[in-house]
Design an enzyme around this catalytic site. Structure first.
Site, mmCIF file in Angstrom:
data_model
loop_
_atom_site.group_PDB
_atom_site.id
_atom_site.type_symbol
_atom_site.label_atom_id
_atom_site.label_comp_id
_atom_site.label_asym_id
_atom_site.label_seq_id
_atom_site.Cartn_x
_atom_site.Cartn_y
_atom_site.Cartn_z
ATOM 1 N N HIS A 160 35.842 12.426 27.485
ATOM 2 C CA HIS A 160 34.782 12.541 28.058
ATOM 3 C C HIS A 160 33.561 12.328 27.284
ATOM 4 O O HIS A 160 33.608 11.140 26.556
ATOM 5 C CB HIS A 160 34.704 14.077 28.840
ATOM 6 C CG HIS A 160 33.873 14.231 29.911
ATOM 7 N ND1 HIS A 160 33.627 15.528 30.634
ATOM 8 C CD2 HIS A 160 32.650 13.378 30.447
ATOM 9 C CE1 HIS A 160 32.742 15.453 31.535
ATOM 10 N NE2 HIS A 160 32.251 14.128 31.353
ATOM 11 N N ASN B 185 31.061 19.227 29.087
ATOM 12 C CA ASN B 185 30.748 17.793 29.563
ATOM 13 C C ASN B 185 30.305 16.895 28.220
ATOM 14 O O ASN B 185 31.147 15.853 28.121
ATOM 15 C CB ASN B 185 29.664 17.867 30.353
ATOM 16 C CG ASN B 185 29.191 16.800 31.170
ATOM 17 O OD1 ASN B 185 28.957 15.510 30.594
ATOM 18 N ND2 ASN B 185 29.044 16.225 32.252
ATOM 19 N N ASN C 236 24.115 18.389 31.563
ATOM 20 C CA ASN C 236 24.911 17.195 31.243
ATOM 21 C C ASN C 236 24.609 16.547 29.792
ATOM 22 O O ASN C 236 25.391 17.000 28.721
ATOM 23 C CB ASN C 236 24.614 16.143 32.230
ATOM 24 C CG ASN C 236 25.504 14.872 32.473
ATOM 25 O OD1 ASN C 236 26.356 14.541 31.662
ATOM 26 N ND2 ASN C 236 26.081 14.874 33.779
ATOM 27 N N ASN D 150 23.634 11.047 30.456
ATOM 28 C CA ASN D 150 23.603 11.080 29.068
ATOM 29 C C ASN D 150 22.267 10.488 28.142
ATOM 30 O O ASN D 150 21.704 9.883 28.906
ATOM 31 C CB ASN D 150 24.729 10.406 28.130
ATOM 32 C CG ASN D 150 26.183 10.915 28.750
ATOM 33 O OD1 ASN D 150 26.118 12.051 28.524
ATOM 34 N ND2 ASN D 150 27.035 10.051 29.059
#
Ligand SMILES: *[C@@H]1O[C@H](CO)[C@@H](O)[C@H](O)[C@H]1NC(C)=O
Ligand SMILES: *[C@@H]1O[C@H](CO)[C@@H](O)[C@H](O)[C@H]1NC(C)=O
Ligand SMILES: *[C@@H]1O[C@H](CO)[C@@H](O)[C@H](O)[C@H]1NC(C)=O
Length: 354
Positions: A115, A168, A224, A270
């Site tokens: 991830h 995450n 995130n 991101n």
């Protein structure tokens, strides 16, 4: 049995609800049309078809890319195959990708579900790659040493902790020191279909070191992406469903204090920080409903650049936007020498000139 449990959880969930949360349509940008923005000369990267969920470009142009993520409720083109770490050299004219071999007897490759990733380079120029992994839908952080000659990753360690239940993304501040966002959504996949609608504030950020692990920020709907400023003084956290980029001051004791929050008109995923200019490059979901509820019309992609984030008037520019015909579900974008590399959750990667 299932029903009372669900009701109890729902009751508990509702008490965690933040006041005045906008509706789920607003949070997921359910009906937003994507107004296209196209930089010059964009090319899909050969060899990436099953995601490029996270990527990191080193100062010398070598780039690590995680591919093959299996995320609960989100599409995967290779659901039965383990994920991989790819290497790309952005100094090449027409760069392609190469799969890095993973070495280590302790590491179970067949369960690799990579991830978020982050690198750390020490004084001896040893490059460490930290990878968030979800073997059997749990969370670990894997520490690798990059062996450039051999084009391999030597597995050094698996990190697990009760404060890292559903990570995450991470940003490394040392080989075994990092900040991590816990997004919650790996822990309870069966709740996921409805919980996204509620805007629960159960996601948080943890500082991890071998000696101390602590929650340093909380109250997020879905923390995130996370990144750090080039001078190491500020930590940036993307809160997906409230469309915010939060700026935190980082203290010597690793705690964080919120300085400001910037609201974008898109779901922010991101963040990568340009090491030269300090600009933030954010991979976004312009029509977030489509990423969580796949339909005939694929999710689009969007990249924003944020300049001067610390000043009174940060400048936000939409650099790339597209309705999913070319690129579906962008999560990350990063720049190198006038080029922009964009990654996606489960699909391709795009390389453009700026
Ligand atoms: C890796 O995980 C798979 C699936 O759980 C298991 O069948 C296999 O034995 C494991 N391999 C090693 C080397 O532990
Ligand atoms: C960490 O440092 C900050 C800034 O100096 C200070 O306000 C805070 O109380 C410290 N926290 C702990 C737990 O020591
Ligand atoms: C997406 O954009 C392309 C190019 O602008 C257009 O041809 C296509 O019809 C659009 N698709 C959807 C589903 O809106």
């Amino acid at each position: 049995m299932a029903k009372p449990v669900l009701l109890t959880l729902l009751g508990l969930g509702l008490t965690l609800l933040k006041d005045h949360r906008p509706s789920y349509e607003a949070r997921l940008k359910a009906f937003q049309e994507v107004e296209p923005v196209q930089p010059a000369n964009c090319k899909l990267v050969k060899g990436i078809e099953t995601g490029s969920e996270d990527l990191e470009i080193l100062p010398n142009g070598l780039t690590f890319i995680s591919t093959g993520l299996k995320y609960p409720g989100i599409k995967s083109f290779e659901p039965d195959k383990p994920g991989k770490i790819l290497l790309m050299d952005l100094n090449e004219d027409d760069p392609t990708v190469l799969e890095l071999r993973i070495i280590g007897s302790e590491f179970n490759l067949s369960l690799f579900n990579p991830h978020g990733i982050s690198t750390f380079t020490d004084e001896d120029n040893t490059i460490y790659l930290l990878v968030v992994n979800h073997p059997n839908m749990k969370t670990t952080v894997e520490l690798f040493k990059f062996q450039q000659e051999e084009k391999s990753l030597l597995h050094l360690k698996t990190i697990r902790h009760k404060l890292l239940p559903s990570v995450n993304d991470i940003v490394a501040v040392g080989p075994e020191h990092f900040y991590a966002t816990n997004d919650h959504y790996f822990t309870d996949p069966y709740l996921k279909s409805w919980e996204l609608y509620l805007g629960l504030a159960w996601s948080y950020v943890v500082y991890y070191s071998p000696n101390k692990v602590q929650v340093v920020a909380d109250g997020f709907d879905f923390a995130n992406g996370i990144s750090i400023s080039p001078d190491g003084k500020y930590v940036y956290i993307a809160e997906l469903l409230s469309h915010k980029i939060h700026v935190y001051e980082k203290h010597a004791n690793w705690t964080l204090t919120l300085l400001k929050s910037l609201v974008a008109n898109t779901l922010v995923d991101n963040i990568s920080v340009d090491p030269v200019t300090g600009d933030l490059w954010v991979g976004c979901h312009p029509d977030g409903m489509k990423i969580f509820h796949p339909s005939n019309s694929p999710p689009g992609s969007e990249v924003i650049q944020i300049q001067n984030i610390l000043t009174e008037e940060p400048k936000v520019t939409r650099v790339y936007a597209e309705n999913g015909t070319v690129l579906q579900g962008s999560t990350v974008a990063s720049v190198y020498k006038g080029k922009l590399l964009i990654g996606t959750v489960y699909q391709k990667a795009l390389y453009c000139e700026l």
